[in-house]
Write an enzyme that holds these catalytic residues in place. Structure first.
Site, PDB file in Angstrom:
ATOM      1  N   CYS A   1      13.158   9.646   8.386  1.00 51.41           N
ATOM      2  CA  CYS A   1      13.103   9.063   9.810  1.00 51.41           C
ATOM      3  C   CYS A   1      14.462   9.078  10.836  1.00 51.41           C
ATOM      4  O   CYS A   1      14.346   9.138  11.809  1.00 51.41           O
ATOM      5  CB  CYS A   1      12.655   7.632   9.723  1.00 51.41           C
ATOM      6  SG  CYS A   1      13.907   6.593   8.740  1.00 51.41           S
TER       7      CYS A   1
ATOM      8  N   GLY B   1       5.940   3.950   9.133  1.00 52.82           N
ATOM      9  CA  GLY B   1       5.033   5.207   9.466  1.00 52.82           C
ATOM     10  C   GLY B   1       5.551   5.841  10.952  1.00 52.82           C
ATOM     11  O   GLY B   1       6.443   5.518  11.557  1.00 52.82           O
ATOM     12  N   GLY B   2       4.482   6.562  11.392  1.00 44.85           N
ATOM     13  CA  GLY B   2       4.569   6.910  12.619  1.00 44.85           C
ATOM     14  C   GLY B   2       4.004   6.227  13.937  1.00 44.85           C
ATOM     15  O   GLY B   2       3.278   5.134  13.554  1.00 44.85           O
TER      16      GLY B   2
ATOM     17  N   LYS C   1       0.820  -1.205  -0.055  1.00 48.70           N
ATOM     18  CA  LYS C   1      -0.218  -0.037   0.100  1.00 48.70           C
ATOM     19  C   LYS C   1       0.805   1.367   0.073  1.00 48.70           C
ATOM     20  O   LYS C   1       1.547   1.645   1.171  1.00 48.70           O
ATOM     21  CB  LYS C   1      -0.960   0.035   1.135  1.00 48.70           C
ATOM     22  CG  LYS C   1      -1.883   1.285   1.166  1.00 48.70           C
ATOM     23  CD  LYS C   1      -2.805   1.408   2.374  1.00 48.70           C
ATOM     24  CE  LYS C   1      -2.033   2.914   3.077  1.00 48.70           C
ATOM     25  NZ  LYS C   1      -1.943   4.108   2.240  1.00 48.70           N
TER      26      LYS C   1
ATOM     27  N   GLU D   1       8.797  14.447  17.445  1.00 51.12           N
ATOM     28  CA  GLU D   1       9.366  14.426  15.902  1.00 51.12           C
ATOM     29  C   GLU D   1       8.681  15.570  15.163  1.00 51.12           C
ATOM     30  O   GLU D   1       7.567  15.562  14.975  1.00 51.12           O
ATOM     31  CB  GLU D   1       9.091  13.126  15.467  1.00 51.12           C
ATOM     32  CG  GLU D   1       9.847  12.914  14.076  1.00 51.12           C
ATOM     33  CD  GLU D   1       9.504  11.613  13.289  1.00 51.12           C
ATOM     34  OE1 GLU D   1       8.237  11.136  13.319  1.00 51.12           O
ATOM     35  OE2 GLU D   1      10.378  10.955  12.647  1.00 51.12           O
TER      36      GLU D   1
ATOM     37  N   GLU E   1       8.813  -0.023  11.368  1.00 56.71           N
ATOM     38  CA  GLU E   1      10.020   0.974  11.477  1.00 56.71           C
ATOM     39  C   GLU E   1       9.350   2.181  11.651  1.00 56.71           C
ATOM     40  O   GLU E   1       8.491   2.914  10.798  1.00 56.71           O
ATOM     41  CB  GLU E   1      10.403   0.915   9.843  1.00 56.71           C
ATOM     42  CG  GLU E   1      11.225  -0.260   9.585  1.00 56.71           C
ATOM     43  CD  GLU E   1      12.410  -0.552  10.421  1.00 56.71           C
ATOM     44  OE1 GLU E   1      12.949   0.804  10.800  1.00 56.71           O
ATOM     45  OE2 GLU E   1      13.059  -1.488  10.546  1.00 56.71           O
ATOM     46  N   LEU E   2       9.350   3.086  12.718  1.00 57.38           N
ATOM     47  CA  LEU E   2       8.796   3.989  13.077  1.00 57.38           C
ATOM     48  C   LEU E   2       9.687   5.439  13.099  1.00 57.38           C
ATOM     49  O   LEU E   2      10.777   5.461  12.533  1.00 57.38           O
ATOM     50  CB  LEU E   2       8.070   3.932  14.186  1.00 57.38           C
ATOM     51  CG  LEU E   2       7.380   2.506  14.450  1.00 57.38           C
ATOM     52  CD1 LEU E   2       6.826   2.457  15.595  1.00 57.38           C
ATOM     53  CD2 LEU E   2       6.365   2.541  13.357  1.00 57.38           C
TER      54      LEU E   2
HETATM   55  N1  LIG Z   1      11.834   3.940  10.279  1.00 56.09           N
HETATM   56  C1  LIG Z   1      11.808   4.210   9.290  1.00 56.09           C
HETATM   57  O1  LIG Z   1      12.301   3.486   8.308  1.00 56.09           O
HETATM   58  C2  LIG Z   1      11.012   5.289   8.695  1.00 56.09           C
HETATM   59  C3  LIG Z   1       9.952   5.830   9.622  1.00 56.09           C
HETATM   60  N2  LIG Z   1       9.083   6.938   9.025  1.00 56.09           N
HETATM   61  C4  LIG Z   1       7.966   7.815   9.885  1.00 56.09           C
HETATM   62  O2  LIG Z   1       6.859   7.838   9.055  1.00 56.09           O
HETATM   63  C5  LIG Z   1       6.399   9.040   9.608  1.00 56.09           C
HETATM   64  C6  LIG Z   1       5.733   9.994   8.528  1.00 56.09           C
HETATM   65  O3  LIG Z   1       5.196   9.344   7.526  1.00 56.09           O
HETATM   66  P1  LIG Z   1       3.422   9.469   7.560  1.00 56.09           P
HETATM   67  O4  LIG Z   1       3.104   8.980   6.154  1.00 56.09           O
HETATM   68  O5  LIG Z   1       2.985  10.606   8.197  1.00 56.09           O
HETATM   69  O6  LIG Z   1       3.032   8.182   8.623  1.00 56.09           O
HETATM   70  P2  LIG Z   1       1.527   7.606   8.738  1.00 56.09           P
HETATM   71  O7  LIG Z   1       1.769   6.702  10.043  1.00 56.09           O
HETATM   72  O8  LIG Z   1       0.696   8.687   8.857  1.00 56.09           O
HETATM   73  O9  LIG Z   1       1.373   6.764   7.567  1.00 56.09           O
HETATM   74  C7  LIG Z   1       2.095   5.834   7.088  1.00 56.09           C
HETATM   75  C8  LIG Z   1       1.107   4.706   6.248  1.00 56.09           C
HETATM   76  O10 LIG Z   1       0.226   4.157   7.276  1.00 56.09           O
HETATM   77  C9  LIG Z   1      -0.938   4.298   6.570  1.00 56.09           C
HETATM   78  N3  LIG Z   1      -1.923   4.141   7.674  1.00 56.09           N
HETATM   79  C10 LIG Z   1      -2.649   5.174   8.074  1.00 56.09           C
HETATM   80  N4  LIG Z   1      -3.695   4.604   9.264  1.00 56.09           N
HETATM   81  C11 LIG Z   1      -3.640   3.372   9.206  1.00 56.09           C
HETATM   82  C12 LIG Z   1      -4.197   2.359   9.837  1.00 56.09           C
HETATM   83  N5  LIG Z   1      -5.006   2.539  10.670  1.00 56.09           N
HETATM   84  N6  LIG Z   1      -3.697   1.065   9.346  1.00 56.09           N
HETATM   85  C13 LIG Z   1      -2.906   0.800   8.406  1.00 56.09           C
HETATM   86  N7  LIG Z   1      -2.001   1.692   7.624  1.00 56.09           N
HETATM   87  C14 LIG Z   1      -2.433   3.000   8.125  1.00 56.09           C
HETATM   88  C15 LIG Z   1      -1.029   5.446   5.771  1.00 56.09           C
HETATM   89  O11 LIG Z   1      -1.909   5.531   4.700  1.00 56.09           O
HETATM   90  C16 LIG Z   1       0.489   5.461   5.201  1.00 56.09           C
HETATM   91  O12 LIG Z   1       0.463   4.698   4.041  1.00 56.09           O
HETATM   92  C17 LIG Z   1       7.530   9.490  10.573  1.00 56.09           C
HETATM   93  O13 LIG Z   1       7.035   9.460  11.951  1.00 56.09           O
HETATM   94  C18 LIG Z   1       8.674   8.961  10.072  1.00 56.09           C
HETATM   95  O14 LIG Z   1       9.557   9.048  11.011  1.00 56.09           O
HETATM   96  C19 LIG Z   1       9.281   7.243   7.856  1.00 56.09           C
HETATM   97  C20 LIG Z   1      10.339   6.828   6.918  1.00 56.09           C
HETATM   98  C21 LIG Z   1      11.317   5.719   7.340  1.00 56.09           C
HETATM   99  C1  LIG Z   2      15.829   4.743   6.588  1.00 53.64           C
HETATM  100  N1  LIG Z   2      17.000   5.285   6.543  1.00 53.64           N
HETATM  101  C2  LIG Z   2      18.055   4.789   6.978  1.00 53.64           C
HETATM  102  O1  LIG Z   2      18.355   3.715   7.577  1.00 53.64           O
HETATM  103  C3  LIG Z   2      16.966   6.501   5.912  1.00 53.64           C
HETATM  104  C4  LIG Z   2      15.852   7.085   5.132  1.00 53.64           C
HETATM  105  C5  LIG Z   2      14.660   6.730   4.626  1.00 53.64           C
HETATM  106  C6  LIG Z   2      13.575   7.650   4.903  1.00 53.64           C
HETATM  107  O2  LIG Z   2      13.619   8.339   6.154  1.00 53.64           O
HETATM  108  O3  LIG Z   2      12.798   7.759   4.343  1.00 53.64           O
HETATM  109  C7  LIG Z   2      16.327   8.499   4.780  1.00 53.64           C
HETATM  110  O4  LIG Z   2      17.325   9.034   5.587  1.00 53.64           O
HETATM  111  O5  LIG Z   2      15.794   9.134   3.908  1.00 53.64           O
END
Ligand SMILES: NC(=O)C1=CN([C@@H]2O[C@H](COP(=O)(O)OP(=O)(O)OC[C@H]3O[C@@H](n4cnc5c(N)ncnc54)[C@H](O)[C@@H]3O)[C@@H](O)[C@H]2O)C=CC1
Ligand SMILES: CN(C=O)/C=C(\CC(=O)O)C(=O)O
Length: 487
Positions: free
Chosen positions: A282, A226-227, A173, A379, A248-249
């Site tokens: 992230c 995601g978050g 997705k 964050e 992965e948050l």
């Molecule tokens: N640890 C890692 O590798 C990474 C973590 N992130 C984290 O992602 C966050 C930012 O991205 P956002 O898109 O705002 O995150 P988000 O958590 O709002 O959304 C992520 C995904 O989850 C889906 N989603 C939303 N509600 C859901 C539910 N109830 N059940 C299943 N899926 C659902 C969304 O449609 C989207 O596809 C930040 O907290 C960031 O740090 C981002 C990149 C890499």
């Molecule tokens: C997940 N990552 C590194 O380990 C790094 C990323 C991915 C992301 O946040 O989308 C980056 O720095 O862009």
């Protein structure tokens, strides 16, 4: 206007609904996206389930699976620029980064192509004379993969690559924000020749599409990025199907600078750590923890570098900081900076959104010494750096670990023994010493605490997409003795 489709069961199709996608550089609608709801999700999961148990995929050797992955890697490399332009257009991430990052995404597929036929079972030296016992490694099942908007091709490659190597089938997705590159990537999956239903790619909103996918009875594992708040929904939903999860948050990663560090090099790494990708990473090094004796010098260096950053159109190769992905991001970041300033944080540079079209926010630095600033805790997922200082190594470590997150960290010092002490003491999944934001398919990443669990990248990630089956083979021709005794 560009029009995108879902990829389900080897065919491109429209969703149950459609929605407009916004260009973050202008705020204008630029594309028309399909929206999957429960019925589309069900169709995609059923296709993945059929492909897993009945289709040609289930009969392929691991080597054949690897060959398909090699083809996919070549196609990603050949189409990197097209994918990069789509990601830039749909998310605002600068073309300078998307073109380099997506070319490197091909290496992730290549790495997992090589791993496909190296996933081995084992023979157990069992404690019984007339038995041969093996562990077979089989695909874990249908995997639901849910990704956020930033780096969608990268964050999906670290899931799709190992899952395909392990023989799984999947429904991916894409985020509702900026799904274009992942929907376009489906064309490469199709061209590579993966059998219908092996990889299905859809998009839709979290509550209607993501939730339906995560709790679907035929889903065995949910790989989520995601978050943390959304992750809690994912975990609650998994109570329905008892799927395993990998999460992965977010992060609030410390970036520690000692007085003996090469300050010019550390400043460049700090710029990369917090202003690259407009801070929407992230692993953003969003808390600078700097030794007090060099704080003023280092912050002055950073301010100079931050103010020299070229902010502009993301499709322009000269741009260094582009827009945020959404207006929601721009509003949230502005509000959190304002709250931090109200709580006493001192503004060094930046501070409020850039007026005009597009969702721009300037590189921002907040001096948070002796202040309980929310910017040190929450964050941003944006270009905002919070600075605190320390006097002793113990204090530096205490400040670094003063977070519920634990994804990444940076450490700048020339002192080898100190570096060794701190790399053990820091509670985070990654410690970068005298560097920052380096990634490789060979090196796992993932977090502690609120940053989630599970690791992506590396060999172990492929094993995580398998489950073991224990095979017992009795090698004696004698009749089974006493049936009332377990043996
Ligand atoms: N640890 C890692 O590798 C990474 C973590 N992130 C984290 O992602 C966050 C930012 O991205 P956002 O898109 O705002 O995150 P988000 O958590 O709002 O959304 C992520 C995904 O989850 C889906 N989603 C939303 N509600 C859901 C539910 N109830 N059940 C299943 N899926 C659902 C969304 O449609 C989207 O596809 C930040 O907290 C960031 O740090 C981002 C990149 C890499
Ligand atoms: C997940 N990552 C590194 O380990 C790094 C990323 C991915 C992301 O946040 O989308 C980056 O720095 O862009």
């Amino acid at each position: 206007m560009r029009r995108f489709q879902h990829y389900i069961d080897g065919e491109f199709s429209d969703g149950e609904a459609r929605y407009p996608s916004i260009d973050p550089a202008t705020g204008a609608i630029w594309a028309d996206m399909p929206e999957a709801r429960e019925a589309d999700v069900d169709r995609a999961v059923n296709a993945a389930d059929r492909a897993l148990y009945d289709g040609p995929w289930s009969k392929m050797t691991a080597t054949q699976r690897g060959k398909l992955l090699y083809k996919l890697a070549d196609l990603v490399a050949a189409n990197a620029q097209i994918l990069a332009e789509l990601e830039t257009q749909d998310t605002g991430k600068i073309i300078r980064e998307t073109s380099a990052q997506i070319a490197y995404v091909a290496e992730y597929y290549r790495y997992y192509a090589g791993i496909a036929d190296k996933i081995e079972g084992s023979y157990l030296p069992i404690d019984k004379p007339d038995m041969d016992v093996w562990l077979r490694r089989e695909p874990i099942g249908v995997v639901a993969m849910v990704v956020p908007w930033n780096s969608q091709l990268f964050l999906s490659a670290v899931k799709i690559g190992p899952a395909l190597a392990a023989g799984c089938t999947m429904v991916v997705k894409a985020s509702e924000d900026g799904p274009a590159p992942l929907l376009e990537f489906a064309r490469l999956v199709h061209q590579a020749g993966f059998p219908a239903g092996v990889v299905n790619i859809i998009t839709g909103f979290g509550g209607s599409c993501g939730a339906a996918l995560g709790r679907h009875p035929k889903v065995a594992h949910v790989a989520f990025t995601g978050g943390p708040e959304t992750a809690r929904h994912v975990v609650r939903n998994s109570a329905e199907n008892l799927a395993s999860t990998s999460l992965e948050l977010g992060g609030k990663s410390p970036f520690i600078v000692f007085a003996d560090a090469d300050l010019e090099s550390a400043a460049n790494a700090q710029v990369a750590g917090i202003f690259a990708a407009t801070g929407q990473s992230c692993v953003a090094g969003s808390r600078l923890i700097v030794e007090r004796s060099v704080k003023d010098k280092f912050v002055a260096l950073l301010r100079e570098k931050a103010q020299a950053i070229r902010i502009g159109a993301p499709l322009d190769m000269a741009t260094e900081v582009g827009p945020l992905a959404t207006k929601r991001q721009q509003d949230n970041i502005g509000a959190l900076v304002a709250r931090s300033i109200e709580s006493g944080a001192r503004l060094v540079t930046g501070g409020s959104k850039i007026d005009g079209e597009g969702f721009y926010f300037p590189p921002t630095i907040l001096d948070c010494d002796d202040v309980d600033s929310p910017s040190l805790i929450e964050e941003f997922f944006g270009p905002v750096l919070s600075v605190v200082s320390f006097e002793t190594e113990t204090e530096a470590l205490m400040l670094a670990n003063n977070t519920r997150y634990g994804l990444a960290s940076g450490l700048f010092t020339q002192n080898l023994t100190r570096a060794h002490r701190l790399m053990k003491g820091i509670r985070a999944g990654i410690v970068w010493v005298n560097t920052y934001r380096a990634v490789s398919p060979i090196a796992p990443f993932g977090g502690f605490g609120l940053s989630g669990h599970g690791r992506e990248g590396g060999m172990a990630a492929a094993l995580d997409y398998t489950r073991t089956k224990t095979i017992w083979l009795r090698t004696s021709d004698d009749p089974i003795p006493d049936p009332f005794v377990m043996r």
